[in-house]
Design a protein around this motif. Structure first.
Motif, PDB file in Angstrom:
ATOM      1  N   ASP A   1       0.724  -1.295   0.058  1.00 43.28           N
ATOM      2  CA  ASP A   1       0.047  -0.072   0.167  1.00 43.28           C
ATOM      3  C   ASP A   1       0.736   1.344   0.014  1.00 43.28           C
ATOM      4  N   GLY A   2       0.497   2.107  -0.597  1.00 42.54           N
ATOM      5  CA  GLY A   2       1.137   3.594  -0.491  1.00 42.54           C
ATOM      6  C   GLY A   2       1.979   3.980  -2.012  1.00 42.54           C
TER       7      GLY A   2
ATOM      8  N   LYS B   1       7.425  -6.572 -15.845  1.00 45.69           N
ATOM      9  CA  LYS B   1       7.958  -7.080 -14.538  1.00 45.69           C
ATOM     10  C   LYS B   1       7.843  -8.905 -14.755  1.00 45.69           C
TER      11      LYS B   1
ATOM     12  N   GLU C   1      -4.836   4.410 -15.862  1.00 44.95           N
ATOM     13  CA  GLU C   1      -4.008   3.895 -14.558  1.00 44.95           C
ATOM     14  C   GLU C   1      -3.996   2.326 -14.684  1.00 44.95           C
TER      15      GLU C   1
ATOM     16  N   ALA D   1      -1.107  -7.646  -5.772  1.00 40.53           N
ATOM     17  CA  ALA D   1      -0.700  -6.940  -6.635  1.00 40.53           C
ATOM     18  C   ALA D   1      -1.692  -6.138  -7.421  1.00 40.53           C
TER      19      ALA D   1
ATOM     20  N   HIS E   1       4.800   3.046  -8.409  1.00 39.57           N
ATOM     21  CA  HIS E   1       4.669   1.527  -8.686  1.00 39.57           C
ATOM     22  C   HIS E   1       5.926   1.001  -9.191  1.00 39.57           C
TER      23      HIS E   1
ATOM     24  N   LEU F   1       3.036  -2.303 -16.627  1.00 42.03           N
ATOM     25  CA  LEU F   1       4.247  -2.639 -15.628  1.00 42.03           C
ATOM     26  C   LEU F   1       4.152  -4.199 -15.178  1.00 42.03           C
TER      27      LEU F   1
ATOM     28  N   ARG G   1       0.866   5.384  -4.793  1.00 40.35           N
ATOM     29  CA  ARG G   1       0.739   6.722  -5.620  1.00 40.35           C
ATOM     30  C   ARG G   1       1.103   7.705  -4.632  1.00 40.35           C
TER      31      ARG G   1
ATOM     32  N   LEU H   1      -0.796   0.080 -14.947  1.00 37.41           N
ATOM     33  CA  LEU H   1      -0.370  -0.907 -14.082  1.00 37.41           C
ATOM     34  C   LEU H   1      -0.336  -2.280 -15.009  1.00 37.41           C
TER      35      LEU H   1
ATOM     36  N   PHE I   1       8.042  -1.940  -7.005  1.00 32.63           N
ATOM     37  CA  PHE I   1       8.458  -3.329  -7.608  1.00 32.63           C
ATOM     38  C   PHE I   1       9.824  -3.749  -7.271  1.00 32.63           C
TER      39      PHE I   1
ATOM     40  N   ARG J   1     -10.355   1.979 -11.415  1.00 31.71           N
ATOM     41  CA  ARG J   1      -9.542   3.120 -11.543  1.00 31.71           C
ATOM     42  C   ARG J   1      -9.414   3.613 -12.907  1.00 31.71           C
TER      43      ARG J   1
HETATM   44  C1  FPP Z   1       4.898  -8.374 -11.407  1.00 29.64           C
HETATM   45  C2  FPP Z   1       4.538  -7.700 -10.152  1.00 29.64           C
HETATM   46  C3  FPP Z   1       4.522  -8.621  -8.961  1.00 29.64           C
HETATM   47  C4  FPP Z   1       4.283  -6.305 -10.112  1.00 29.64           C
HETATM   48  C5  FPP Z   1       3.723  -5.577  -9.114  1.00 29.64           C
HETATM   49  C6  FPP Z   1       3.855  -4.119  -9.050  1.00 29.64           C
HETATM   50  C7  FPP Z   1       3.380  -3.230  -8.127  1.00 29.64           C
HETATM   51  C8  FPP Z   1       4.257  -2.647  -7.218  1.00 29.64           C
HETATM   52  C9  FPP Z   1       2.102  -3.239  -7.992  1.00 29.64           C
HETATM   53  C10 FPP Z   1       1.417  -2.529  -6.940  1.00 29.64           C
HETATM   54  C11 FPP Z   1       0.007  -2.199  -7.196  1.00 29.64           C
HETATM   55  C12 FPP Z   1      -0.915  -1.466  -6.319  1.00 29.64           C
HETATM   56  C13 FPP Z   1      -2.227  -1.207  -6.892  1.00 29.64           C
HETATM   57  C14 FPP Z   1      -0.456  -1.300  -5.147  1.00 29.64           C
HETATM   58  C15 FPP Z   1      -1.276  -0.331  -4.273  1.00 29.64           C
HETATM   59  O1  FPP Z   1      -0.864   1.007  -4.141  1.00 29.64           O
HETATM   60  P1  FPP Z   1      -1.707   2.073  -4.567  1.00 29.64           P
HETATM   61  O2  FPP Z   1      -1.478   2.237  -6.130  1.00 29.64           O
HETATM   62  O3  FPP Z   1      -3.117   1.728  -3.882  1.00 29.64           O
HETATM   63  O4  FPP Z   1      -1.168   3.253  -4.112  1.00 29.64           O
HETATM   64  P2  FPP Z   1      -2.020   4.310  -2.837  1.00 29.64           P
HETATM   65  O5  FPP Z   1      -2.144   3.249  -1.573  1.00 29.64           O
HETATM   66  O6  FPP Z   1      -1.108   5.359  -2.423  1.00 29.64           O
HETATM   67  O7  FPP Z   1      -3.091   4.746  -3.203  1.00 29.64           O
END
Ligand code: FPP
Length: 289
Positions: free
Chosen positions: A41-42, A107, A96, A84, A58, A103, A44, A100, A62, A92
């Motif tokens: 989480d976190g 990845k 976005e 993930a 993001h 990405l 963005r 994602l 990773f 969303r």
């Molecule tokens: C192949 C693989 C495993 C890739 C994963 C890449 C990755 C780090 C994905 C996170 C996705 C996600 C929606 C996270 C939540 O943060 P948020 O976007 O909701 O941010 P926020 O909490 O600040 O709104």
């Protein structure tokens, strides 16, 4: 000058990893969690906080995940699960969601490279969720990754995509009902005369045809992993947000205040120490009673 700088960085890196190994050695005297799950989480908020380009959080997230995997596998954790992309995340903006998914695609290719953490630690990758909801390129890449790592047996990484717990439970119940229904239809065609749900007065052989917990559990998206010992959710949030609700009945939730891209060795260590403390406390209580 440049070469001296590189050498100093290399020596520093080696010293840090030696120190981490020593710490893991001391910690492994206590219980080692078998399964750690992460809610990342976190990302963005990190982008906003550091005034980065959209999507940068993001990407850094990773890299943070790769560091966490390294700590987990070095310490002897066999199962790691990451949230993930939830089914809710499809709500969303299309831009976005697309970024994602791009990405994710990039990845997945990266984790399949020979020198990646997945191959270095012999990790089997499983994508858990309603994969039918993914676009074809992402679904195919996920299937390719599962196939390419199917023989890895030292550890398991479950990547939850297009996942929510309620969807997982519904899917598992539906699959179990269909399976039982087929079983009963087969028996009925042989003249046995059973019903899937009959009210009152069960005979033992009728009870055998009711849906059991194990029937549902074997159809869960997460069936290949045991229940998690720890769920780590960053950015100080203590909600589970529809993640592993069925599997988290006895699990310890740790929520450090850092945003996901900021997570590091200190947070990992703290989660393990807290888990071990709770473990010792419960063990003591059990012995006393
Ligand atoms: C192949 C693989 C495993 C890739 C994963 C890449 C990755 C780090 C994905 C996170 C996705 C996600 C929606 C996270 C939540 O943060 P948020 O976007 O909701 O941010 P926020 O909490 O600040 O709104």
């Amino acid at each position: 000058m440049e070469r001296i700088r590189e050498r100093v960085i290399q020596i520093y890196g080696n010293l840090v990893s030696l120190l981490q190994k020593c710490i893991f050695c001391i910690l492994s005297v206590g219980p080692i969690p078998n399964h750690i799950a992460f809610i990342m989480d976190g990302n963005r908020r990190f982008t906003k906080k550091c005034k980065l380009m959209e999507g940068a959080g993001h990407k850094i997230g990773f890299s943070a995940l790769m560091s966490m995997l390294k700590y987990c596998y070095e310490f002897g954790v066999r199962y790691v699960t990451v949230y993930a992309f939830s089914i809710e995340n499809f709500k969303r903006s299309p831009e976005e969601v697309q970024s994602l998914m791009d990405l994710m695609l990039e990845k997945i290719e990266e984790i399949l490279k020979e020198q990646s953490i997945v191959n270095r630690y012999g990790v089997r990758v499983i994508f858990s969720g309603n994969l039918k909801l993914l676009s074809e390129p992402v679904r195919l890449a996920a299937e390719r990754a599962m196939l390419a790592t199917a023989k890895n047996s030292k550890a398991v990484l479950s990547i939850c995509v297009a996942y929510t717990s309620t969807n997982e439970i519904m899917h598992a119940v539906q699959e179990s009902c269909e399976e039982k229904w087929d079983e009963i239809t087969l028996l009925n065609s042989s003249g046995a005369g059973y019903g899937l749900i009959s009210l009152g007065g069960y005979e033992q052989d009728e009870m055998d045809h009711l849906i059991k917990l194990t029937d549902i559990e074997k159809h869960m998206y997460m069936a290949a992993a045991p229940d998690p010992d720890i769920i780590i959710r960053t950015s100080g949030e203590t909600r589970l947000s529809n993640f592993l609700l069925w599997q988290s009945a006895n699990c310890y939730l740790y929520s450090p205040s850092v945003l996901w891209p900021e997570i590091g060795f200190r947070q990992f260590l703290w989660a393990i120490l807290n888990f071990q403390q709770i473990h010792f406390y419960l063990d003591k209580q059990r012995k006393q009673s």
